[in-house]
Design a protein around this motif. Structure first.
Motif, PDB file in Angstrom:
ATOM      1  N   ASP A  42     -25.088  -8.429  12.318  1.00  0.00           N
ATOM      2  CA  ASP A  42     -24.896  -7.484  13.416  1.00  0.00           C
ATOM      3  C   ASP A  42     -23.439  -7.444  13.879  1.00  0.00           C
ATOM      4  O   ASP A  42     -22.934  -6.390  14.279  1.00  0.00           O
ATOM      5  CB  ASP A  42     -25.830  -7.798  14.592  1.00  0.00           C
ATOM      6  N   THR A  69     -19.893  -1.023  23.127  1.00  0.00           N
ATOM      7  CA  THR A  69     -18.587  -0.509  22.703  1.00  0.00           C
ATOM      8  C   THR A  69     -17.981   0.319  23.826  1.00  0.00           C
ATOM      9  O   THR A  69     -18.657   1.138  24.456  1.00  0.00           O
ATOM     10  CB  THR A  69     -18.750   0.354  21.443  1.00  0.00           C
ATOM     11  N   GLU A  91     -21.467  -5.370  11.328  1.00  0.00           N
ATOM     12  CA  GLU A  91     -21.717  -3.942  11.538  1.00  0.00           C
ATOM     13  C   GLU A  91     -20.870  -3.389  12.683  1.00  0.00           C
ATOM     14  O   GLU A  91     -20.350  -2.280  12.608  1.00  0.00           O
ATOM     15  CB  GLU A  91     -23.204  -3.720  11.817  1.00  0.00           C
ATOM     16  N   ARG A  92     -20.742  -4.191  13.753  1.00  0.00           N
ATOM     17  CA  ARG A  92     -19.941  -3.729  14.886  1.00  0.00           C
ATOM     18  C   ARG A  92     -18.468  -3.590  14.501  1.00  0.00           C
ATOM     19  O   ARG A  92     -17.806  -2.606  14.868  1.00  0.00           O
ATOM     20  CB  ARG A  92     -20.068  -4.710  16.053  1.00  0.00           C
ATOM     21  N   GLU A 123     -17.270  -3.045  11.551  1.00  0.00           N
ATOM     22  CA  GLU A 123     -17.160  -1.879  10.675  1.00  0.00           C
ATOM     23  C   GLU A 123     -17.201  -0.587  11.486  1.00  0.00           C
ATOM     24  O   GLU A 123     -16.513   0.383  11.171  1.00  0.00           O
ATOM     25  CB  GLU A 123     -18.274  -1.913   9.638  1.00  0.00           C
ATOM     26  N   GLU A 124     -18.006  -0.588  12.552  1.00  0.00           N
ATOM     27  CA  GLU A 124     -18.036   0.578  13.446  1.00  0.00           C
ATOM     28  C   GLU A 124     -16.651   0.809  14.055  1.00  0.00           C
ATOM     29  O   GLU A 124     -16.158   1.949  14.103  1.00  0.00           O
ATOM     30  CB  GLU A 124     -19.056   0.347  14.565  1.00  0.00           C
ATOM     31  N   PHE A 125     -16.016  -0.266  14.523  1.00  0.00           N
ATOM     32  CA  PHE A 125     -14.683  -0.129  15.107  1.00  0.00           C
ATOM     33  C   PHE A 125     -13.696   0.406  14.069  1.00  0.00           C
ATOM     34  O   PHE A 125     -12.858   1.267  14.382  1.00  0.00           O
ATOM     35  CB  PHE A 125     -14.185  -1.467  15.640  1.00  0.00           C
ATOM     36  N   ASP A 126     -13.780  -0.085  12.855  1.00  0.00           N
ATOM     37  CA  ASP A 126     -12.873   0.378  11.808  1.00  0.00           C
ATOM     38  C   ASP A 126     -13.010   1.880  11.584  1.00  0.00           C
ATOM     39  O   ASP A 126     -12.013   2.588  11.368  1.00  0.00           O
ATOM     40  CB  ASP A 126     -13.150  -0.356  10.498  1.00  0.00           C
ATOM     41  N   LYS A 127     -14.235   2.373  11.634  1.00  0.00           N
ATOM     42  CA  LYS A 127     -14.456   3.801  11.403  1.00  0.00           C
ATOM     43  C   LYS A 127     -13.947   4.647  12.560  1.00  0.00           C
ATOM     44  O   LYS A 127     -13.455   5.763  12.358  1.00  0.00           O
ATOM     45  CB  LYS A 127     -15.953   4.055  11.176  1.00  0.00           C
ATOM     46  N   ARG A 128     -14.056   4.129  13.778  1.00  0.00           N
ATOM     47  CA  ARG A 128     -13.696   4.916  14.951  1.00  0.00           C
ATOM     48  C   ARG A 128     -12.215   4.805  15.309  1.00  0.00           C
ATOM     49  O   ARG A 128     -11.680   5.673  15.998  1.00  0.00           O
ATOM     50  CB  ARG A 128     -14.560   4.508  16.142  1.00  0.00           C
TER      51      ARG A 128
END
Length: 518
Positions: free
Chosen positions: A135, A81, A138-139, A141-146
């Motif tokens: 996987d 990322t 998950e990545r 979803e990580e972008f959505d949170k950040r």
């Protein structure tokens, strides 16, 4: 001062195999890092080098030899990322394949190939997230949170660009072929003094977001002698989106594009729709666009903001283009709307000049639409020839991607402050050849229109045009009408300097009681 010695490194000396199966990421990155410490050249000899994402540092020349291919792995887990810019917003997403980040004095040269293995990434573009590998889901979803900002665009646009030049200066790219990018092919962002010359950029026609070259909030950029076959816009100029783009406030400026060939794309040269930081001082010359959806295209919308100004397009040939000229303030919004209050999100387009351009085998001659609250201004055509006789059914394209507009062969202009056509030749199958609505000043000098079909309408329609100046024109043959005037805002009409009396070929609507001939 002592002479600075530069090194020449072969990536095989660092353990690269070039067998197309072994991952050579560590060997190539070690060679690049070693070079960046003192300056020099990293050489990629013939072979196929499978690699994860790479970074190129200061004072480094990466030379990809003829017969060499850098092929990026089909493995999203190999791409960490990073924070960068995607479609006008600073966000977190996947690491670019080849990343020139905060570097100076960098070269990427050679006759080799840099391949992004984009097909691995494209397969997920239209799938629901439930169909992603765990996987990858998950990545994302990580972008959505950040990432705080999002619109109607899927977050899987955060795929890796193939080559990104970020916050760098004095960078040149020449000779190489850049193909199959997961996202945009070549992205120049927050950078200065960048040269792209004699490059081949190739993406499949259906590559999602498969832009060729995106010049984004960067200055003093030169693109020349480059071949582009793109899955989206071929060469695109941007400067950020909406409120964040205006807060960053970095323009795209001082850009020259010359001697380029575009074989396919959504647009030949495109400005926007991310215009928030301004786009200015641009010249485009000696280019050909073939089989592009649009030719020269400026697009923005309310909320974007920014000023697009001082653009010159000269000596361009277009063929098989759905609509060669587009200036659109209603990108993905309805064209028929009431004026809204002007604020920092209201875009402006001004001082755009088209000269010595021909467009044949096109569907719609052109589409210009400013905003009723802020009319676009200073648009000029000089020595432009358009043959718009291709069937409107030849493609299913909307000429401008503005809602509630009925496609037509002729040129359409709305909400312009001033627009002029000098020595323009149009060939159309029906009338009108030109239609103007809600415009302050229209100037026409030396217009020639050839009707390719049986029609008895006027050559030009005016609807609420405050002032119209016509000179250097001849009455149409066979008692046809030259001009039809409608709308109570239509007022002044100058017919000085024409070849014959045009008054007898003009129809004026009964509501136009304020029209005065001059």
């Amino acid at each position: 001062m002592p002479e600075i010695q530069t090194s020449h490194s072969d990536i095989r000396e660092f353990g690269a195999t070039g067998d197309g199966e072994t991952r050579d990421t560590d060997a190539i990155q070690t060679a690049l890092d070693d070079c960046a410490e003192s300056g020099g050249t990293v050489r990629v000899p013939p072979g196929e080098y499978l690699t994860g994402p790479l970074r190129v540092g200061d004072r480094t020349s990466l030379h990809v030899e003829n017969g060499a291919t850098l092929r990026f792995v089909k493995d999203h887990t190999a791409f960490p990322t990073v924070e960068s810019r995607w479609e006008g917003w600073d966000q977190f997403g996947f690491h670019p394949c080849l990343f020139v980040d905060n570097a100076s004095s960098v070269e990427i040269t050679g006759r080799g190939v840099i391949d992004g293995s984009g097909e691995h990434w494209w397969q997920y573009r239209d799938l629901p997230r439930s169909a992603y590998p765990d996987d990858l889901e998950e990545r994302v979803e990580e972008f959505d949170k950040r990432n705080e900002l999002r619109d109607g665009v899927s977050s899987f646009t955060l795929r890796p660009p193939l080559l990104q030049i970020y916050d760098s200066e004095n960078v040149s790219v020449s000779g190489v072929t850049l193909r199959n990018s997961p996202f945009w092919n070549t992205h120049v962002v927050y950078s200065e003094d960048v040269t792209i010359t004699d490059v081949r950029i190739v993406n499949p026609a259906d590559a999602p977001n498969g832009d060729g070259i995106d010049i984004d909030s960067s200055r003093n950029v030169r693109v020349s002698d480059t071949f582009i076959n793109a899955g989206d816009d071929a060469i695109c100029l941007k400067s950020g989106k909406d409120e964040q783009g205006r807060a960053v406030g970095e323009p795209a400026e001082n850009i020259t594009i010359t001697n380029c060939t575009v074989k396919h794309g959504h647009g030949g040269v495109v400005i926007g729709s991310e215009t928030a930081g301004d786009v200015r001082n641009v010249t485009v010359s000696n280019c050909t666009f073939t089989d592009t959806d649009r030719g020269i295209r400026i697009k923005s919308q309310r909320g974007r903001g920014g000023v697009v100004e001082d653009l010159r397009f000269d000596t361009i040939v277009m063929r098989q283009v759905a609509c060669p000229f587009v200036i659109n303030g209603y990108y993905f919004t309805p064209i028929d709307s009431d004026p809204e209050p002007i604020d920092e999100g209201t875009p402006m387009v001004r001082n755009v000049h088209f000269h010595n351009i021909s467009a044949r085998d096109v569907e719609s001659a052109g589409f210009f639409a400013g905003l009723p609250e802020r009319r676009f201004e200073g648009i000029t055509f000089d020595d432009v020839h358009i043959d718009a006789t291709r069937s409107l059914e030849a493609t299913d394209l909307d000429p401008a991607m503005a809602y509630d507009y009925d496609q037509r062969h002729g040129f359409f202009c709305k909400s312009m402050r001033d627009v002029s056509f000098t020595d323009v030749r149009l060939r159309v199958p029906d009338d009108p050849a030109l239609r103007f609505e809600e415009t302050n000043l229209v100037s026409i000098d030396g217009l020639e229109v050839e009707r390719a079909g049986a029609t008895d309408g006027p050559l030009i329609e005016l609807d609420n045009v405050e002032e119209t100046r016509v000179r250097g024109c001849s009455p149409p043959p066979e008692d046809r009408r030259f001009l039809e005037v409608a709308g109570p805002a239509s007022r002044r009409l100058s017919l000085v300097g024409n070849y014959g009396d045009l008054r007898e070929t003009i129809d004026i609507g009964t509501e136009c009681d304020a029209v005065v001939f001059e």
